[in-house]
Structure formats: C-alpha cells, structure tokens
Design a protein around this motif. Structure first.
Motif, short mmCIF file in Angstrom:
data_model
loop_
_atom_site.label_atom_id
_atom_site.label_comp_id
_atom_site.label_asym_id
_atom_site.label_seq_id
_atom_site.Cartn_x
_atom_site.Cartn_y
_atom_site.Cartn_z
N LYS A 144 0.28 -1.13 -0.10
CA LYS A 144 -0.04 0.02 0.04
C LYS A 144 0.67 1.39 -0.31
O LYS A 144 0.05 2.60 -0.63
CB LYS A 144 -0.64 -0.25 1.23
CG LYS A 144 -1.76 1.16 1.67
CD LYS A 144 -3.48 1.10 0.39
CE LYS A 144 -3.77 2.36 0.54
NZ LYS A 144 -4.79 3.08 -0.29
N TYR A 145 2.13 1.30 -0.17
CA TYR A 145 2.99 2.32 0.70
C TYR A 145 3.68 3.09 -0.63
O TYR A 145 3.32 3.76 -1.46
CB TYR A 145 4.35 1.92 1.46
CG TYR A 145 4.95 3.47 2.07
CD1 TYR A 145 4.55 5.27 1.46
CD2 TYR A 145 5.72 3.02 3.19
CE1 TYR A 145 4.99 5.73 2.03
CE2 TYR A 145 5.98 4.68 3.92
CZ TYR A 145 5.89 5.84 3.12
OH TYR A 145 6.74 6.93 3.40
N HIS A 146 4.43 2.40 -1.95
CA HIS A 146 5.32 2.58 -3.49
C HIS A 146 4.40 1.26 -3.59
O HIS A 146 5.14 1.64 -4.71
CB HIS A 146 6.40 1.98 -2.21
CG HIS A 146 7.24 3.38 -1.86
ND1 HIS A 146 6.81 2.81 -0.36
CD2 HIS A 146 7.25 4.81 -1.36
CE1 HIS A 146 7.83 3.82 0.42
NE2 HIS A 146 7.84 5.14 -0.38
N PRO B 177 8.04 -0.72 -7.52
CA PRO B 177 7.56 0.51 -7.13
C PRO B 177 6.75 1.93 -8.99
O PRO B 177 5.99 2.20 -8.88
CB PRO B 177 8.10 1.76 -5.81
CG PRO B 177 9.47 0.32 -5.47
CD PRO B 177 9.62 -0.22 -6.30
N ILE B 178 7.95 1.95 -9.62
CA ILE B 178 8.65 2.65 -10.56
C ILE B 178 8.41 1.66 -11.44
O ILE B 178 8.83 0.41 -12.03
CB ILE B 178 9.49 3.35 -10.82
CG1 ILE B 178 9.38 4.21 -10.03
CG2 ILE B 178 8.95 3.97 -12.51
CD1 ILE B 178 10.45 5.49 -9.99
N ARG B 179 6.63 1.32 -12.49
CA ARG B 179 6.79 -0.01 -12.91
C ARG B 179 7.48 -0.30 -14.51
O ARG B 179 7.83 -1.14 -14.77
CB ARG B 179 5.33 0.10 -13.30
CG ARG B 179 3.98 0.40 -12.60
CD ARG B 179 2.42 0.12 -13.26
NE ARG B 179 2.19 1.05 -12.38
CZ ARG B 179 0.43 0.28 -12.04
NH1 ARG B 179 -0.05 -1.10 -12.93
NH2 ARG B 179 -0.41 0.75 -10.98
N THR C 6 6.47 9.04 -5.47
CA THR C 6 5.02 7.82 -6.36
C THR C 6 4.52 7.70 -5.23
O THR C 6 3.27 7.03 -5.43
CB THR C 6 6.73 6.68 -6.60
OG1 THR C 6 7.34 6.18 -5.09
CG2 THR C 6 7.66 7.14 -7.66
N HIS C 7 5.11 7.29 -3.42
CA HIS C 7 4.06 6.64 -2.65
C HIS C 7 2.33 7.52 -2.95
O HIS C 7 1.57 7.02 -2.40
CB HIS C 7 4.28 6.50 -1.25
CG HIS C 7 4.14 8.33 -0.37
ND1 HIS C 7 5.00 9.20 -1.04
CD2 HIS C 7 2.93 8.53 -0.47
CE1 HIS C 7 4.05 10.72 0.02
NE2 HIS C 7 2.74 10.22 -0.03
N MET D 87 3.57 8.09 -11.74
CA MET D 87 5.06 6.69 -11.86
C MET D 87 5.43 6.91 -12.81
O MET D 87 6.78 5.94 -13.48
CB MET D 87 4.13 5.64 -12.23
CG MET D 87 2.65 5.77 -10.32
SD MET D 87 4.36 4.83 -9.30
CE MET D 87 4.47 3.55 -9.44
N ILE E 7 12.89 10.57 -12.50
CA ILE E 7 13.32 11.83 -11.28
C ILE E 7 14.26 11.61 -11.28
O ILE E 7 14.99 10.78 -12.43
CB ILE E 7 12.70 10.81 -10.14
CG1 ILE E 7 11.38 9.94 -10.08
CG2 ILE E 7 12.71 11.60 -9.13
CD1 ILE E 7 11.48 8.73 -9.02
N ARG F 187 11.12 16.36 -11.36
CA ARG F 187 9.87 15.76 -11.97
C ARG F 187 9.38 16.75 -12.95
O ARG F 187 8.84 17.80 -12.18
CB ARG F 187 9.57 14.97 -11.09
CG ARG F 187 8.51 13.89 -12.05
CD ARG F 187 7.27 12.72 -11.28
NE ARG F 187 7.89 11.92 -10.77
CZ ARG F 187 7.43 10.80 -10.26
NH1 ARG F 187 7.01 11.37 -9.75
NH2 ARG F 187 8.65 9.82 -9.70
N ILE G 58 13.38 5.05 -6.05
CA ILE G 58 12.65 6.02 -5.50
C ILE G 58 12.95 6.56 -3.94
O ILE G 58 12.95 7.35 -3.96
CB ILE G 58 11.47 5.65 -5.71
CG1 ILE G 58 10.99 4.15 -4.84
CG2 ILE G 58 10.78 5.12 -6.91
CD1 ILE G 58 9.01 3.93 -4.47
#
Lengths: 361, 361, 361
Positions: free
Chosen positions: A84-86, A100-102, C174-175, C190, C194, C207, C336
C-alpha cells in the motif's frame, strides 16, 4: 528465493525457549483464511495469510521488504500482493514482480520471507523452523477432525497468557468443578481416580466414571434413559495440541477406556499457537459422531462453550498477571497437575532434542 | 508454617530503598476490610485481606501457592479461602486444609504467605518485614484517632506518585495558597512564620497566626464572633504518617502552640502506604472534638475535602510525570520544604539503621 | 543565568543520535503560541512556550526548578510565570523573581532553563543546542513562507513515528499513487522520470511532466484550458524541512524546471520536529501565488489536505509499529528512495560534523 531461515523464531530478536521450532502450528481455521490477508503473529513473527485464486494458502512475513509496511494492509492483485505504500508487487512466492516504478527492471532478489503451509483437519498449518524439514507427515495427528462419519467445527480466541498455561488447564480435569461451577462442573469429576501415562510423545490423562447419572449435555446426546459409564481422556500431542475424548455409554453396553464407540462420543480438539511468550492464539473445536446432521447443535454448542471458555480466559489471564506481579513465587505441581507437568516435560525434551540436532549439523 | 520472609519487600523482585521495612503500614480503613477479600498491593507485594467469623483480619499473599491465581477472586469458606482455579482450600493461617482432590492427603507444607495485622485507630495495619519483630506497640501513635470524646472518620484514594511526594506536600503549609486558591487557601498562611523542629523521630512544622479573622470553616466550628488565634502544626511520624493539628481559639482564651484545647480543634490524619515506587495508597481522615454529635459534618467534610484532595492529586501526579520526563533534573529544597526534607531524612536514617541492624545479625 | 547546556539533548537522559543539534527546529505555528503556555516536548526535552506583553516568545523547560511541576500548568503573571504548586515566580528569563514565601529574599541562582527562540516564516523556531551559537541566520531558508505577493498558511499534526520516516515519505513522489489513490494520486507521476541531486546541503528530487492534462486541483488554480507542463520539485533542507514546489503552466508558456512562475504555482512547506525517537511534530503549510485573495481557498485546502494527511499518518504509524515488530528486518532503499536516502545521509553527515566540532574544542 531467500535462504532457509537461520535466525531462531523468537520475540523482539531474542530466542524464545518456551516453544518448539521445526514444528507445525495452527495459523487459523480454514474459513478464517480467504482472499483478503489475515495478519497474525506466530511464534513472535508477524505473518499474513491469504488464498490464491486456486484457494491454496500463501503465508508471508507481514512486512514489505522495501519499507516494512505490513503487507496485510496492501492490495491483493492476481495471486500476489501489492504494498500500500509504494506499490511494490510481490508474487505468492514473496518475490518481487514489479518495482514501485513499473518501468524499472525487477530485482528478483527482493522478496518477503514466505512460510510453508498445509491444510489439514479444517485448519491451516504453518511450519515454524527450517523449511527443508517441513514435512506434512509431521502435522499432529488430530484424527477426529477428519474422520469420515464425524463432524467437526469450532472457534478462535486470543488469550493473554503463555500457551503452556492453557495446556496445564486442559490437561487437568479437576478445575471444571471450580472454574465452571455454574456450567459444566460436576462433583463426580473430583471423585473418580485419574490415571496419567506417556504414550510415545503423547501424554494421556484418563478418568473412568462407571454407573453414574449422565449430566444434561450427555443425556441429550445419548437419547437413552438409565445409568451410564462416562469417560474423559485428555491427550497432549506435540507441539501444542490437546484432544479430550469425552462421552457416555449405557451401563453394560461394553464401553471401556480403550474402546467406547457404543454411546455418545465427542472429542474436543484444542490447539494453542504461541503469539508471544505471554499470549497465544487458541483454536478449539469439537468433533462428534452424534447429532451429526443437526445443524443447530454446533451453533448451540459454540455459544455454550463460548461461555465456558470466557470463564477460563478470566482465570488464565489473571494467572498470567499474577505470575508477573509475584516474581519471587513459582508455580507448584500437585498430583492433579501431572498431565500438565508431563506435557511441559515433553515440550522441553523436544526443544532440547531439536537443539542437539541443530548443533550436530 | 513458612519461615519468616527473608527476601526484602520490593517491586518486581528488586529491593526498593525508598520505604522502611520492619514497620507497620495501613492496609485499609476498618470498614474496607470485610468478609469478601480486598486485594491491595502493599510495598510491592500483592496481598489480600478479609475478616474471619470472629471479625479478626487475615492478610495473605494474593497468589495461590498452587498456580498463583489471585486468592482474592477465590471463594470464602469458613475462616479460610478456596482458590477459584483448582479449589485448594487454605486456612486463615495460609496452610492447606484440603487438596484440589478432596480425598487426597493434605500436604500441610503447602501454604500462602501470611502477614501480621493489627487493628488500631479505625485502621487495619499490616507489618512489612520480619514477622518476629511485629510488635503492635510499634504502630505509629496517631492518638487523635482513638481519643475518648473525639470522633474520627475519613476516606481512601489511590495516587500515582511516590508516597514521599505526598509527605512533602503535607509537610508544607504554603502550597494551599496556590493549589487550593479556590477552596481552603488563605493569604495569612504565607505571612505567618513557620518553625520546623525534630522531636525524637518526629518532624514538626508549626505556625501560629494570632489575632486574625477566622476563615468560614473555623468560624462555623467555633460558633463565636471575634478575632481568633489560629494554629497549624504538622507532625511527621515514621514510617509514613502526617498529623496536622489545626484550629482556632478566641483571642485571650489562653491558647498556645503547646496547649490549645480552648477553641475548635481538629487533627487531620494522613497515612501514605507505598504500592510501588511511583504509586501509593492514601488514607486521610479528620479527628475532631467539635460538632462530635453532628452526623452531617463528616459527610459534608469528606465531600468538601474530596474536592481539595482532587486538586492535590492533579498536582502530585503531574509532578511524578515531570520527574519521569526530566531525568536530568533534581528536586530542589527551599526554606518552605524543610519539613519534607527532614521527614525524608528521618525515613532514610531509619532505613539505614534497619539495614545496619540486619547486617549485625 | 545558567551556563550553556552541556548535556546533549536526548530522551530519558540518553544521547539520541538520530537528530541534529545546534540547529533550529519549529516549536509551533506563530498562532499556536499565545499568552497561555503551550507545552511541547522538543528533541526529548519538555518545553513550554508563551508570549510576553510585547508579543515576543518565551521558551522555558516545562519543569519548575523547585519541585519539577510542569510550569505550563502555572499562572501567567506579567511577563513571568508563577508555579501552580508553591507559587515560585519566574521571570521570562527563567530567573526567580519571588520565592514561595513572598517575604523571603530571592535567590537569583534559582532558574528554569530557557531556550532561544526566533520568529520567522510564520513559525516560532527554537534553538536546540549550544546557546552561544544560536544565530537566526541559520534558520532554514523557507523563503516561500515569507515572500511578498505570496500567502502562506497550514496546520499541525502529532505523528507517532521517527521524523525521518516522514522525510522519506515527502522526498518520494511515487507513494501518492498508492497511499493517496483516492485523492491526489495520478498515474503520470509513476511514469515521468525523477532526477535526484545534491545542492550544497540540500537534496533535490525533481520531475517534469510536459504536455499533460492538468488534474482538477491545478485546473482550478490555473483557470485556463489546454494541456499543461507540470512539475514537482522536493527540496530537503537541514535539519528537517522539505519544500515541494508544485504547479502547472500552459504548454508553450516557457516554464522550465528552473524557472516556472508562468502558471499556477504553490510550494508545500513541511517541517518535522522530533519529539522522541519514535514520534514527531509535523508542521505543514502551503505557500502560493494564485488565489491569494480567496479567503476560502486556504480553509478548503487545509480540510482537503487533512484527508490526504490522514492517509499518510495511518501508513507511517503502521510502518513504525512494523519496525518495532520486526527487529530482524531492515529498511531497504530502491531507486525511488534516493531522495530520502540522501536526506538521511545529509543529516548523518551534519551530526558527525557537529560532533567533530565539539570534540575539537
């Protein structure tokens, strides 16, 4: 995949010596574990459990490998879990599937610790210890939970005491008179002789009460008039289970301590899973071969047993608080405690044996 | 019977050095102790108190010698107590009278620790220390509580602070102006000179306010017009009592600091019994020789004093919290604190003397 | 006057190594500090803050030098504070002005520790460290809070986590997608690259999102149709601030990462003041140069941002609890997290430098 866990299961980083490792413990009732994560700390380790699309169970450390946020508050996605965070996405094997970054390349060394589970006896079991040794054949033999022709159901409670205090409680048949004076207590229990014996790694406490009046619960179950023979047989099974074989049979029907399928018979099955050194998860149920088709029986029994259980919970949590408040005093053991004493010895012996095994490697 | 307690009274197994042992402390008001057990931790030790059929008081460790369950949740039976868990029956001497299984032979070495108690001054006293030395003659001389022609009553409060902070509070007559600005405070208190002296093991702080207007409370008690002489004499008595002799007499009636039975006179009696190092049981009452036959006076006074006390409780618990939050700071003592400082010295000196006594044996 | 504080700021008497000393921290919003004392523990030290008649701010240890009662429950008198317990009156310099007995000579060595404060950027700052070094020029340059033509307002929250977890949160853009999925999250965040860089002692994460649809908040602020260029620039400033420059400008208006006053621009300003090692005071606000004369904007924004903030608070406090529950696990850092990692390095480096400085003397 991460290496097998080498640090001992413990609490707050310390090794805990009151529970056995390299053993199966109950994580939850089968119905408690579903698609949404269930968070439960087992033997000092925060875990979470959920079912995949094929209904098989995933058990994972309840902490994202990224920033430790509990995964149980994350979002289920396919067979995996997204933090749920990142948004780190982990597969059911705990291994990262999406960063986290797809668009970032996935680092597959990132993973949450997973645990081996197995479903049996209507419960989800989790292996606490060296994964390589996780053999389902080692799951305690709680046969009444799975026996054809029998029915089995129960409930869950959280209890703020050392799981061994609950074992003491269950292996002693005399406390019913005082703790449960208003419910299931019966004076005959105090009068019949107890026999305690060790059978392999099990400890068995039994009592035979021949030719007595059946108490109301058993009269209803038997559905016959007349005097009965009554039995209570408590069996401790490593690492932390107690099965209590209870029932009545008409006098003369030929029931004995060894063989007593003649009358109304039920087996209370209890499993105590340590949470911390002074709290545990208590799973109890009753397997029976009478009134199997009465859908109301289980509901009534759970409600009734809930009241009995509430009486035990008050006593056990007061006992744990008293142990804390009287650090100079020790628990004593009398004759009636022999079952609990031998069960604790069995646990201590098994812990010692596991330790010797590990040292030898 | 168990041997005399050798381990020091303490908290969580550690020796506590802030209170005196081999001393009597108040366990409760006489009316608080009845047939049903009263549970109260005294000087770090969980105890329970009840009355026998002959109304004499039993004091016992509040832990069953069997499995440590608090005896206070047990069932009273005759002059003994039956544990709620397994039904061990203990006599009023703490010794086992019946085992969990009634037919088992009684092991009379099984016993709960008992404590010596004595009733005096409308209070139940308990001896904290070596039983062999428990002499009722050592009970603090709180004479106004028992004096013929006087009446005495009071109340109980639990306070979350070191009992010595309450002694400091009571031995200082100036805080009334600020803490009790809306109730009993009076500017004259700040202006009259204080005298502090040691009388044997007592510490006495006194103040004489001649020719002043009587405050409403004392005007009502005196029932006479005109200026009065007013006195306040605080006396600390080991191990943890403070008596405050207060009153007014008409100017010219001959009242002096030493002899002042001419007007309206009352003595506030306070006893502080340590519970832990940072909490205590506070017993307070007022003995008086005016309005002795007015049944409403005590009720009104208790209600009024309850309000005053609530003001002190807020201050004292905030002080204890501040001591915890500012570990680098120390309490300072000014001239007004001389009474409290000397009372603490008296306690420290007595603790040291007891220690030397014990070492010499 | 007391000597400069030599003991390190810490918690419970221990030195804490997670925050920088000899630095300015925010004690409160300007409007939070008024004539009645505000009690707040800063870097482990209980303090209280109030304004004198001339509206300047007094900061004092929240413990009376006499008996440690919190001064914040005392009574304000002139520019000083009178303790609620015995009435010791302290001037705004912390020095005794009147003893508990008014006629006693004043001992001017009696004093409460005071702290240097300074008002800037609508906040009250307090110097944590050696007073001799307290130079207002060292206050972090949060320029948007004070810039002519801009307006600035915000709010305060107490958060039960290490202040550095909040910095991690703010330095990572990103969160928002996951934690704030229902509010300010946007998938484009996302996807845009960055860039993280160090500028002197600052850490900057930026960004640039060119030619996108403006989200509703920014569409309202811009008041123009068409695609926009959007930017997010997080700047960490020692000891514990993060400024986030956010906004949109019409495509083709010439806005760049370096220069972007063409459209709607706001700067979120966050300051994290440690309370204990696992809790902090969180001050946040938004400076803007759009809708400056709209009195409803700030109120609406505070309410809206409160909801966003509540989402972060749940996550951060769960993270802190998970760190406690999983002592064998460590936080990991991915790409990130570079902003947070570098901000923590900046803090650690500054702490080390201060230590070397102190040792050299």
């Amino acid at each position: 995949m991460p290496a097998a866990r080498t640090a001992p299961f413990g609490h707050g980083g310390r090794t805990v010596t009151t529970w056995l490792t390299d053993a199966w413990y109950v994580a939850g009732w089968d119905a408690e574990v579903d698609t949404q994560p269930l968070s439960r700390t087992i033997c000092g380790v925060p875990m979470m459990f959920y079912r995949k699309l094929d209904r098989s169970v995933v058990a994972m450390r309840d902490a994202c490998p990224h920033r430790l946020l509990p995964l149980s508050i994350g979002l289920r996605e396919g067979d995996g879990i997204r933090c749920k965070y990142h948004g780190l996405l982990l597969g059911p094997d705990g291994v990262a599937q999406e960063m986290p970054i797809r668009t970032d390349p996935v680092n597959r060394r990132i993973c949450a610790e997973t645990f081996v589970t197995h479903e049996r006896h209507r419960m989800v079991w989790v292996w606490i210890g060296d994964k390589a040794k996780a053999d389902p054949a080692l799951i305690p033999n709680l046969w009444p939970c799975s026996k054809p022709g029998w029915t089995f159901d129960g409930d869950y409670y959280h209890v703020e005491c050392d799981y061994r205090l609950m074992i003491d409680n269950l292996m002693d048949l005399t406390h019913e008179t005082h703790v449960h004076a208003g419910s299931i207590g019966q004076p005959e229990i105090m009068e019949a002789p107890i026999e305690t014996r060790v059978e392999g790694e099990d400890v068995v406490v039994s009592r035979w009460m021949p030719g007595i009046e059946a108490p109301p619960f058993w009269r209803d179950a038997l559905k016959l008039p007349g005097l009965v023979d009554r039995w209570q047989i408590c069996r401790f099974v490593l690492p932390a289970a107690v099965m209590i074989d209870v029932g009545v049979a008409p006098v003369g029907a030929g029931a004995t301590l060894e063989d007593h399928d003649q009358g109304a018979r039920g087996i209370v099955v209890d499993f105590m899973t340590p949470e911390t050194e002074t709290s545990h998860h208590y799973f109890w149920g009753m397997a029976r071969k009478f009134d199997v088709d009465d859908p109301g029986f289980t509901a009534r029994f759970k409600r009734g047993q809930g009241g009995v259980f509430a009486e035990d919970k008050v006593i056990l949590e007061a006992q744990q608080a008293a142990i804390r408040a009287n650090p100079d005093l020790k628990l004593s053991a009398y004759r009636i405690d022999e079952g609990g004493v031998r069960a604790r010895q069995m646990i201590a012996r098994a812990i010692k044996a596991r330790k010797a095994e590990v040292s030898a490697h």
